[in-house]
Write a protein that holds these residues in place. Sequence first.
Motif, mmCIF file in Angstrom:
data_model
loop_
_atom_site.group_PDB
_atom_site.id
_atom_site.type_symbol
_atom_site.label_atom_id
_atom_site.label_comp_id
_atom_site.label_asym_id
_atom_site.label_seq_id
_atom_site.Cartn_x
_atom_site.Cartn_y
_atom_site.Cartn_z
ATOM 1 N N GLU A 222 -14.673 7.597 2.725
ATOM 2 C CA GLU A 222 -12.873 7.911 3.188
ATOM 3 C C GLU A 222 -12.213 7.674 2.471
ATOM 4 O O GLU A 222 -12.436 7.265 0.862
ATOM 5 N N THR A 223 -10.962 7.930 2.273
ATOM 6 C CA THR A 223 -9.574 7.793 1.460
ATOM 7 C C THR A 223 -9.076 6.757 1.165
ATOM 8 O O THR A 223 -9.323 5.560 1.921
ATOM 9 N N PRO A 224 -8.559 5.926 0.036
ATOM 10 C CA PRO A 224 -8.308 4.589 0.012
ATOM 11 C C PRO A 224 -7.181 4.206 0.743
ATOM 12 O O PRO A 224 -6.991 3.069 1.655
ATOM 13 N N ILE B 98 -8.806 3.109 4.139
ATOM 14 C CA ILE B 98 -9.297 1.825 3.518
ATOM 15 C C ILE B 98 -8.439 0.606 3.916
ATOM 16 O O ILE B 98 -8.429 -0.025 4.789
ATOM 17 N N LEU B 99 -7.391 1.361 3.397
ATOM 18 C CA LEU B 99 -6.220 0.253 2.953
ATOM 19 C C LEU B 99 -5.369 -0.278 4.890
ATOM 20 O O LEU B 99 -4.956 -1.155 5.217
ATOM 21 N N ASN B 100 -5.329 0.987 5.506
ATOM 22 C CA ASN B 100 -5.051 1.289 7.063
ATOM 23 C C ASN B 100 -5.930 0.142 7.865
ATOM 24 O O ASN B 100 -5.345 -0.702 8.506
ATOM 25 N N TYR C 226 -7.252 -2.527 7.131
ATOM 26 C CA TYR C 226 -7.204 -3.209 6.558
ATOM 27 C C TYR C 226 -5.766 -4.097 6.703
ATOM 28 O O TYR C 226 -5.758 -5.211 7.444
ATOM 29 N N GLN C 227 -4.683 -3.150 6.709
ATOM 30 C CA GLN C 227 -3.419 -3.348 7.157
ATOM 31 C C GLN C 227 -3.366 -3.508 9.136
ATOM 32 O O GLN C 227 -2.954 -4.751 9.122
ATOM 33 N N ASP C 228 -4.388 -2.569 9.957
ATOM 34 C CA ASP C 228 -4.215 -2.813 10.928
ATOM 35 C C ASP C 228 -5.173 -4.463 11.555
ATOM 36 O O ASP C 228 -4.733 -5.448 12.504
ATOM 37 N N ALA C 229 -6.305 -5.057 10.812
ATOM 38 C CA ALA C 229 -6.464 -6.067 11.361
ATOM 39 C C ALA C 229 -5.909 -7.179 10.710
ATOM 40 O O ALA C 229 -5.619 -8.174 11.841
ATOM 41 N N ALA C 230 -4.844 -7.072 9.834
ATOM 42 C CA ALA C 230 -3.468 -8.099 8.952
ATOM 43 C C ALA C 230 -2.562 -8.008 10.817
ATOM 44 O O ALA C 230 -2.142 -9.417 10.453
ATOM 45 N N ARG C 231 -2.307 -7.158 11.439
ATOM 46 C CA ARG C 231 -1.653 -6.528 12.216
ATOM 47 C C ARG C 231 -2.025 -8.160 13.251
ATOM 48 O O ARG C 231 -0.601 -7.940 14.066
ATOM 49 N N THR C 232 -2.628 -7.447 13.432
ATOM 50 C CA THR C 232 -4.478 -8.538 14.926
ATOM 51 C C THR C 232 -3.313 -10.322 14.497
ATOM 52 O O THR C 232 -3.391 -10.687 15.184
ATOM 53 N N GLN C 233 -2.890 -10.355 12.933
ATOM 54 C CA GLN C 233 -2.492 -11.762 13.238
ATOM 55 C C GLN C 233 -0.864 -12.186 13.163
ATOM 56 O O GLN C 233 -0.910 -12.872 12.741
ATOM 57 N N ALA C 234 -0.370 -11.018 12.666
ATOM 58 C CA ALA C 234 0.777 -10.691 12.524
ATOM 59 C C ALA C 234 1.575 -9.522 12.424
ATOM 60 O O ALA C 234 1.683 -8.864 11.570
ATOM 61 N N ALA C 235 1.953 -9.511 13.883
ATOM 62 C CA ALA C 235 2.461 -8.614 14.379
ATOM 63 C C ALA C 235 3.523 -7.663 13.624
ATOM 64 O O ALA C 235 4.349 -8.345 12.780
ATOM 65 N N GLY C 236 3.643 -6.742 12.763
ATOM 66 C CA GLY C 236 5.010 -6.163 12.472
ATOM 67 C C GLY C 236 4.081 -5.979 10.604
ATOM 68 O O GLY C 236 4.899 -5.037 10.101
ATOM 69 N N PHE C 237 3.019 -6.391 10.287
ATOM 70 C CA PHE C 237 2.231 -6.843 8.670
ATOM 71 C C PHE C 237 2.853 -5.029 8.282
ATOM 72 O O PHE C 237 1.953 -4.209 9.004
ATOM 73 N N SER C 238 3.207 -5.462 7.207
ATOM 74 C CA SER C 238 2.520 -4.058 6.072
ATOM 75 C C SER C 238 2.771 -4.697 5.009
ATOM 76 O O SER C 238 3.186 -5.222 4.549
ATOM 77 N N ALA D 217 -4.946 -6.049 1.993
ATOM 78 C CA ALA D 217 -3.986 -5.600 2.615
ATOM 79 C C ALA D 217 -3.161 -4.578 1.367
ATOM 80 O O ALA D 217 -3.139 -4.198 0.715
ATOM 81 N N ASP D 218 -2.972 -6.036 0.704
ATOM 82 C CA ASP D 218 -1.590 -6.216 -0.235
ATOM 83 C C ASP D 218 -2.551 -5.442 -1.677
ATOM 84 O O ASP D 218 -2.003 -5.270 -2.538
ATOM 85 N N VAL D 219 -3.586 -6.426 -2.079
ATOM 86 C CA VAL D 219 -4.819 -5.924 -3.402
ATOM 87 C C VAL D 219 -4.909 -4.442 -3.228
ATOM 88 O O VAL D 219 -4.554 -3.326 -3.938
ATOM 89 N N LEU D 220 -4.976 -4.234 -1.866
ATOM 90 C CA LEU D 220 -5.438 -2.437 -2.106
ATOM 91 C C LEU D 220 -4.236 -1.340 -2.021
ATOM 92 O O LEU D 220 -4.227 -0.252 -2.782
ATOM 93 N N ALA D 221 -3.029 -2.337 -1.502
ATOM 94 C CA ALA D 221 -1.680 -1.484 -1.538
ATOM 95 C C ALA D 221 -1.403 -0.960 -3.056
ATOM 96 O O ALA D 221 -1.204 -0.090 -3.992
ATOM 97 N N PHE D 222 -1.534 -2.467 -3.750
ATOM 98 C CA PHE D 222 -0.912 -2.546 -5.907
ATOM 99 C C PHE D 222 -2.103 -1.359 -6.193
ATOM 100 O O PHE D 222 -1.715 -0.742 -7.078
ATOM 101 N N LEU D 223 -3.040 -1.626 -5.693
ATOM 102 C CA LEU D 223 -4.624 -0.599 -6.489
ATOM 103 C C LEU D 223 -4.209 0.189 -6.598
ATOM 104 O O LEU D 223 -4.190 1.628 -7.259
ATOM 105 N N ILE D 224 -3.790 0.623 -5.098
ATOM 106 C CA ILE D 224 -3.745 2.297 -4.634
ATOM 107 C C ILE D 224 -2.372 3.152 -5.608
ATOM 108 O O ILE D 224 -2.166 4.406 -6.089
ATOM 109 N N ALA D 225 -1.127 2.063 -5.815
ATOM 110 C CA ALA D 225 -0.198 2.330 -6.401
ATOM 111 C C ALA D 225 0.171 2.198 -7.444
ATOM 112 O O ALA D 225 0.702 3.156 -8.481
ATOM 113 N N GLY D 226 -1.172 1.894 -8.420
ATOM 114 C CA GLY D 226 -1.539 1.573 -9.793
ATOM 115 C C GLY D 226 -0.888 0.842 -10.839
ATOM 116 O O GLY D 226 -0.626 1.294 -11.454
ATOM 117 N N LYS D 227 0.393 0.762 -10.299
ATOM 118 C CA LYS D 227 1.712 -0.135 -10.943
ATOM 119 C C LYS D 227 0.787 -1.454 -11.844
ATOM 120 O O LYS D 227 0.554 -2.269 -11.366
#
Length: 142
Positions: free
Chosen positions: A30-32, A35-37, A39-51, A132-142
């Motif tokens: 899968e693309t990174p 995979i991020l999406n 985890y993000q979808d799973a997080a949204r089950t806990q907090a609606a609107g999570f990004s 999801a946040d850590v993966l977003a960081f690793l995808i951004a590569g900053k």
Amino acid sequence: MFPIRRLQHSFFSFACAVFLLGLSLPGQAETPQQILNSYQDAARTQAAGFSASSGRGGEFFRAKHGKDWSCSSCHTNDPTATGKHIVTGKTIQPMAVAANPERLTRPEKVEKWLTRNCKDVVGRECTAAEKADVLAFLIAGK
């Protein structure tokens, strides 16, 4: 004798199909972002609107946690750099997708890595939002 040949042919066809399916599975990376999406979808089950946030992910990656370690203790503050395991001294390839295109392409490997490292560094399993946040960081590569 005819039924035996038919059986042999059927078995051979089945074995070939299973073999070809097995060859195709490793190619199902899968693309990174996919995979991020997840985890993000799973997080949204806990907090609606999570990004997911690469900023929060970077803070989490660099912050010291339960055992006075951070992710950056082994992976360095720069996810594009080669790291070194703090205990074993083993070289760790860059975590950022930009520096290591093979990173974050196998969901089962990503989950295994996150589970093991969260338990070692944070002292617990990370939440879907933290992952999801850590993966977003690793995808951004900053």
